[in-house]
Design an enzyme around this catalytic site. Sequence first.
Site, PDB file in Angstrom:
ATOM      1  N   TYR A 104       0.817  -1.210   0.000  1.00  0.00           N
ATOM      2  CA  TYR A 104       0.000   0.000   0.000  1.00  0.00           C
ATOM      3  C   TYR A 104       0.857   1.269   0.000  1.00  0.00           C
ATOM      4  O   TYR A 104       0.334   2.366   0.177  1.00  0.00           O
ATOM      5  CB  TYR A 104      -0.914   0.032   1.236  1.00  0.00           C
ATOM      6  CG  TYR A 104      -2.073  -0.929   1.177  1.00  0.00           C
ATOM      7  CD1 TYR A 104      -1.941  -2.193   0.634  1.00  0.00           C
ATOM      8  CD2 TYR A 104      -3.316  -0.565   1.684  1.00  0.00           C
ATOM      9  CE1 TYR A 104      -2.998  -3.076   0.603  1.00  0.00           C
ATOM     10  CE2 TYR A 104      -4.383  -1.443   1.648  1.00  0.00           C
ATOM     11  CZ  TYR A 104      -4.215  -2.705   1.106  1.00  0.00           C
ATOM     12  OH  TYR A 104      -5.269  -3.570   1.074  1.00  0.00           O
ATOM     13  N   LYS A 138       3.961 -13.789   6.032  1.00  0.00           N
ATOM     14  CA  LYS A 138       4.123 -14.867   5.055  1.00  0.00           C
ATOM     15  C   LYS A 138       5.635 -14.982   4.818  1.00  0.00           C
ATOM     16  O   LYS A 138       6.135 -14.874   3.680  1.00  0.00           O
ATOM     17  CB  LYS A 138       3.346 -14.496   3.777  1.00  0.00           C
ATOM     18  CG  LYS A 138       3.232 -15.592   2.755  1.00  0.00           C
ATOM     19  CD  LYS A 138       2.175 -16.622   3.065  1.00  0.00           C
ATOM     20  CE  LYS A 138       2.276 -17.781   2.093  1.00  0.00           C
ATOM     21  NZ  LYS A 138       1.460 -18.928   2.424  1.00  0.00           N
ATOM     22  N   ASP A 177      -2.084 -17.358   6.001  1.00  0.00           N
ATOM     23  CA  ASP A 177      -3.123 -18.272   5.487  1.00  0.00           C
ATOM     24  C   ASP A 177      -3.607 -19.209   6.596  1.00  0.00           C
ATOM     25  O   ASP A 177      -4.805 -19.424   6.779  1.00  0.00           O
ATOM     26  CB  ASP A 177      -2.660 -19.036   4.237  1.00  0.00           C
ATOM     27  CG  ASP A 177      -1.216 -19.467   4.290  1.00  0.00           C
ATOM     28  OD1 ASP A 177      -0.514 -19.098   5.253  1.00  0.00           O
ATOM     29  OD2 ASP A 177      -0.775 -20.194   3.379  1.00  0.00           O
ATOM     30  N   ASP A 220      -5.498  -5.252   6.327  1.00  0.00           N
ATOM     31  CA  ASP A 220      -6.708  -4.787   5.653  1.00  0.00           C
ATOM     32  C   ASP A 220      -7.673  -5.962   5.463  1.00  0.00           C
ATOM     33  O   ASP A 220      -8.863  -5.881   5.796  1.00  0.00           O
ATOM     34  CB  ASP A 220      -6.316  -4.197   4.286  1.00  0.00           C
ATOM     35  CG  ASP A 220      -7.437  -3.395   3.666  1.00  0.00           C
ATOM     36  OD1 ASP A 220      -8.475  -3.204   4.327  1.00  0.00           O
ATOM     37  OD2 ASP A 220      -7.292  -2.964   2.515  1.00  0.00           O
TER      38      ASP A 220
END
Length: 360
Positions: free
Chosen positions: A124, A191, A224, A248
Amino acid sequence: MSYTITLIPGDGIGPEIAEVTKECIESTGVKITWEEKTAGEAAIEKYGTPLPDEVIESVKKNKIALKGPITTPIGTGFRSVNVALRHALDLYACLRPCKSYEGVASPFKGIDLVLVRENTEDLYAGIEFRKGEAVTAELIDYLSKKSQRKIREDSGISIKPISISGTQKIVRFAFEYAKANRRKKVTAVHKANIMKFTDGLFLEVARQVAQEYPEVQFEDRIVDNLSMQLVMRPHEYDVLVLPNLYGDILSDLCAGLVGGLGVAPGGNIGETAAVFEATHGSAPKYKGMNKVNPAALILSGVMMLRYLGEKEAADRLEKAIAEVLREGKEVTYDLKPTRNDPSAVGTREMGQAIVRKLKK
Ligand code: NAD
């Protein structure tokens, strides 16, 4: 004590929920002078830009703002005003509590999670290269040579920066929040197994910062895996600290765990200013219909009052909202058992019900 607060009603459903929120906050008795500023669609018509300088100047001066949602056109046009505002004021922390309220239908009870989302870095950051432009071709050529990996010529590119300093700030914010609010555990979300130099760095720095707070438990989860765990065992989590994109996405997931976007508040907080706004967007299809739920923005107002140190007023306003939610009578369509329930009230009427509880 009296406060001057910038009020940015925003667009779409923003102005109607902002009006109701203002009334609820004023009904607590806290003295506020609102400095109303136009941003979003109405500002484009008036000033040719969705984020006029005077909006940023007003928040810089007052150090605090309450903001309605603002539409961001998808794919083309202006960049997100919301992202630009967070960058311009260095509002590096996005605080999003997700709490179950009795009377709000959801798959779970007793959830009390807090998301701490990094607000200025990651995908972002706004560093993007459009498909087909000369600079993009140059970058693709450079990256292909340096990384020995082929990037397709017809690609667009978004850059994901994650820094040590940015991560230290957000992880410290999460731990400080945990300490101040008697929370037991902070979970860092990443991640790092795939993006070793960005998410890997985030995790490494989070682990270092965690050592400064031995009184708060620390753990990490791959995003995940955490997404699955949150919808199966949400009670196992307490404070989550996340890079921007995962923050987000999981904000909306966690809002879903407690009954939806209509009850998910938030605050964007920096060292010198704070802007309080709901997690939800401008829901343009409901614009001007007096239909949507104002509770998320009013709960953001509760967070704002706490930030100002007006704890007693904040507690009273939260209690009034909770009572209206628990009774389930004077609530908007999204909080009724069916979407077309004829007993649903409008945005204004739900606000008036909250004001009546406050004045009781
Ligand atoms: P959205 O949150 O505006 O709406 C999605 C759906 O959620 C709505 O159609 C509605 O069914 C429901 N909803 C949202 N708020 C509600 C409320 N208060 N009461 C009842 N139901 C509610 O998400 P979107 O449609 O993806 O985004 C619309 C616009 O808002 C986009 O331009 C997006 O960029 C912008 N946006 C702005 C912000 C912000 O200003 N901070 C945040 C998210 C999205």
